[in-house]
Design a protein around this motif. Structure first.
Motif, short mmCIF file in Angstrom:
data_model
loop_
_atom_site.label_atom_id
_atom_site.label_comp_id
_atom_site.label_asym_id
_atom_site.label_seq_id
_atom_site.Cartn_x
_atom_site.Cartn_y
_atom_site.Cartn_z
N ARG A 115 0.82 -1.21 0.00
CA ARG A 115 0.00 0.00 0.00
C ARG A 115 0.86 1.27 0.00
O ARG A 115 0.39 2.34 0.35
N ASP A 116 2.16 1.12 -0.36
CA ASP A 116 3.06 2.26 -0.56
C ASP A 116 3.46 2.99 0.72
O ASP A 116 3.82 4.17 0.67
N SER A 117 3.38 2.32 1.86
CA SER A 117 4.02 2.87 3.05
C SER A 117 5.52 2.67 2.89
O SER A 117 5.97 1.61 2.46
N THR A 118 6.31 3.70 3.22
CA THR A 118 7.74 3.62 2.98
C THR A 118 8.56 3.87 4.25
O THR A 118 8.10 4.51 5.19
N TYR A 119 9.77 3.34 4.21
CA TYR A 119 10.75 3.56 5.28
C TYR A 119 12.09 3.89 4.61
O TYR A 119 12.42 3.29 3.59
N TYR A 120 12.82 4.81 5.21
CA TYR A 120 14.18 5.11 4.77
C TYR A 120 15.11 5.17 5.97
O TYR A 120 14.77 5.76 7.00
N ALA A 121 16.28 4.60 5.83
CA ALA A 121 17.30 4.78 6.85
C ALA A 121 17.71 6.25 6.87
O ALA A 121 17.69 6.93 5.84
N ASN A 122 18.09 6.73 8.03
CA ASN A 122 18.49 8.14 8.16
C ASN A 122 19.63 8.48 7.21
O ASN A 122 19.71 9.61 6.71
N SER A 123 20.49 7.51 6.96
CA SER A 123 21.67 7.77 6.14
C SER A 123 21.33 8.06 4.68
O SER A 123 22.16 8.62 3.94
N VAL A 124 20.12 7.68 4.24
CA VAL A 124 19.75 7.88 2.83
C VAL A 124 18.53 8.78 2.66
O VAL A 124 18.15 9.11 1.53
N LYS A 125 17.92 9.18 3.76
CA LYS A 125 16.70 9.98 3.69
C LYS A 125 16.96 11.28 2.93
O LYS A 125 17.97 11.96 3.17
N GLY A 126 16.08 11.59 2.00
CA GLY A 126 16.24 12.80 1.19
C GLY A 126 17.08 12.60 -0.04
O GLY A 126 17.13 13.48 -0.91
N ARG A 127 17.77 11.47 -0.15
CA ARG A 127 18.62 11.21 -1.31
C ARG A 127 18.12 10.02 -2.13
O ARG A 127 18.26 10.01 -3.35
N PHE A 128 17.57 9.02 -1.46
CA PHE A 128 17.10 7.81 -2.13
C PHE A 128 15.57 7.82 -2.15
O PHE A 128 14.92 8.31 -1.22
N THR A 129 15.01 7.23 -3.21
CA THR A 129 13.56 7.10 -3.32
C THR A 129 13.23 5.67 -3.75
O THR A 129 13.74 5.19 -4.76
N ILE A 130 12.38 5.02 -2.95
CA ILE A 130 11.96 3.66 -3.28
C ILE A 130 10.60 3.74 -3.96
O ILE A 130 9.77 4.61 -3.64
N SER A 131 10.37 2.84 -4.91
CA SER A 131 9.07 2.80 -5.59
C SER A 131 8.83 1.37 -6.09
O SER A 131 9.72 0.52 -6.00
N ARG A 132 7.65 1.15 -6.59
CA ARG A 132 7.31 -0.17 -7.11
C ARG A 132 6.32 -0.01 -8.25
O ARG A 132 5.53 0.95 -8.28
N ASP A 133 6.37 -0.94 -9.18
CA ASP A 133 5.41 -1.01 -10.28
C ASP A 133 4.83 -2.41 -10.23
O ASP A 133 5.45 -3.37 -10.72
N ASN A 134 3.67 -2.55 -9.62
CA ASN A 134 3.09 -3.88 -9.45
C ASN A 134 2.74 -4.53 -10.79
O ASN A 134 2.82 -5.75 -10.93
N ALA A 135 2.40 -3.73 -11.77
CA ALA A 135 2.07 -4.28 -13.09
C ALA A 135 3.30 -4.93 -13.72
O ALA A 135 3.19 -5.91 -14.47
N LYS A 136 4.48 -4.37 -13.42
CA LYS A 136 5.71 -4.92 -13.97
C LYS A 136 6.39 -5.89 -13.00
O LYS A 136 7.46 -6.42 -13.30
N ASN A 137 5.77 -6.05 -11.81
CA ASN A 137 6.34 -6.97 -10.82
C ASN A 137 7.78 -6.59 -10.46
O ASN A 137 8.66 -7.46 -10.33
N THR A 138 8.01 -5.31 -10.32
CA THR A 138 9.36 -4.78 -10.15
C THR A 138 9.39 -3.68 -9.10
O THR A 138 8.46 -2.88 -9.00
N GLY A 139 10.48 -3.67 -8.33
CA GLY A 139 10.73 -2.59 -7.40
C GLY A 139 11.94 -1.80 -7.84
O GLY A 139 12.79 -2.30 -8.59
N TYR A 140 12.03 -0.56 -7.35
CA TYR A 140 13.12 0.32 -7.77
C TYR A 140 13.70 1.07 -6.56
O TYR A 140 13.00 1.30 -5.57
N LEU A 141 14.95 1.44 -6.70
CA LEU A 141 15.58 2.32 -5.72
C LEU A 141 16.36 3.37 -6.50
O LEU A 141 17.39 3.06 -7.11
N GLN A 142 15.84 4.58 -6.51
CA GLN A 142 16.52 5.70 -7.16
C GLN A 142 17.47 6.31 -6.15
O GLN A 142 17.05 6.74 -5.07
#
Length: 132
Positions: free
Chosen positions: A54-81
């Motif tokens: 349901r798109d609840s997210t968590y980030y470690a403090n060391s990456v907060k503001g720099r990394f973005t996690i996402s997912r595309d359920n239709a493609k069965n794939t997750g991403y980390l920008q």
């Protein structure tokens, strides 16, 4: 056979960007939380980020503001920008997935890691090196 296959790692300069992908086969990621861990040489594994169905997210403090996690359920794939990369981001990055159900819940990285270890799935890892 269930597989999580990471891609997108490589060499980046400090301040640069990389986008990691985690493609699942043999299972549908619906109702799964997807996450990323990393391990640098001589260091313990660190939970970097995770995202629930349901798109609840968590980030470690060391990456907060720099990394973005996402997912595309239709493609069965997750991403980390990963933006504004730093040399201390250098590590092997592992994708993971664990079943957490269809209902909204605030993700907790420690709880997610336990679920992965009890009956989830790991990718094989992809190297990220940040260096000039």
């Amino acid at each position: 056979q269930v597989q999580l296959v990471e891609s997108g790692g490589g060499l980046a300069q400090p301040g640069g960007s990389l986008r990691l992908s985690c493609a699942a086969s043999g299972l549908t990621l619906d109702y799964y939380t997807i996450g990323w861990f990393r391990q640098a040489p001589g260091k313990e594994r660190e939970g970097v980020s995770c995202i629930s169905y349901r798109d609840s997210t968590y980030y470690a403090n060391s990456v907060k503001g720099r990394f973005t996690i996402s997912r595309d359920n239709a493609k069965n794939t997750g991403y980390l920008q990963m933006n504004s990369l730093k040399p201390e981001d250098t590590a092997v990055y592992y994708c993971a997935a664990a079943y957490t159900g269809p209902h909204f819940q605030q993700v907790d990285m420690a709880d997610f890691e336990k679920k992965v270890e009890r009956g989830g799935y790991w990718g094989q890892g992809t190297q990220v090196t940040v260096s000039s």
